[in-house]
Design a protein around this motif. Sequence first.
Motif: not given
Length: 304
Positions: A273-276, A290-296
Amino acid sequence: MRALVYDPAAGFGVRFDEVDEPRPQRSQVVIDVEVAAVNFGELAFTARQLRPGQVFGKDAAGVVVRAADDGSGPPVGTRVTSFAGTGGWAERRAVDTADLAVVPGTVDLAAAAAVPAAGVTALQAVRRLGPLLGRRVLVTGASGGVGRFAVQLAARAGAHVVALVGRPERGEGLRELGAAEVLSGSAVPDEPVFGVLDNVGGAVLAEAFARLEDGGLALAIGMAAREDTVLDLEQMRMRGGIRRLEPFAVSGPFGPDTAYLIDLLNGGALDPQIGWHGSWDRVHEAVDMLFSRRVPGKAVLTID
């Protein structure tokens, strides 16, 4: 050599620096790092884990360029992934042979780098809950790195997995990973659960603990909310029964569990599950997302 080090005065506490080459102990190999993973916990709580000037990075995958002097571990030229407290975000890392796993040529090194810290944490936490066949397990923070591994591994163990995420869009793909239910926001399971794998802390952990059935166990794995947890123990006493809450910490050596997960990955039974994925020159972008919860799921850096 070039590395990313902890600097409290830098953006997100991260900056590039020139550091000494690693000096391996007898039981350590030196890895030419190609890919490293970014973990929320090591950045959100850096001051508790590193001293200024220390190199970031729990996870790193690459090729062995110096074998261990004691004869343990793989030879030079072997592709490996590794898990240690520091040193992964550098051009080279020294790591104990007990804390690495060989990566088959059929497995992408980026995928292998995403596995160790988050995957081993999830694996050991699922194992701590005990037999799960037919039991209900709540995974909070299910959209993050540990959470997405926990969903897969708990489902693989036979659990009815309830995945809780902060926003509906963060739940995308969780059913495909094995979640039977996906909840968001302040929603709670409609039935009690046997186990809780909590990655959030704060009010989420308090509510999850309240949903335990008699004999159930909640594991406090992470604190993504970065807030204290307040429990209404009087409410629990009035309900009767016995419910347990334990702080969870991963334990080494990490090599055997990492190798098990890499084997699942190689067989198509686990998704990292690599989101970035980007160059380590873009590390601030990765941390911000990551901190802004934009990486799944996971974020990984190419060391170039």
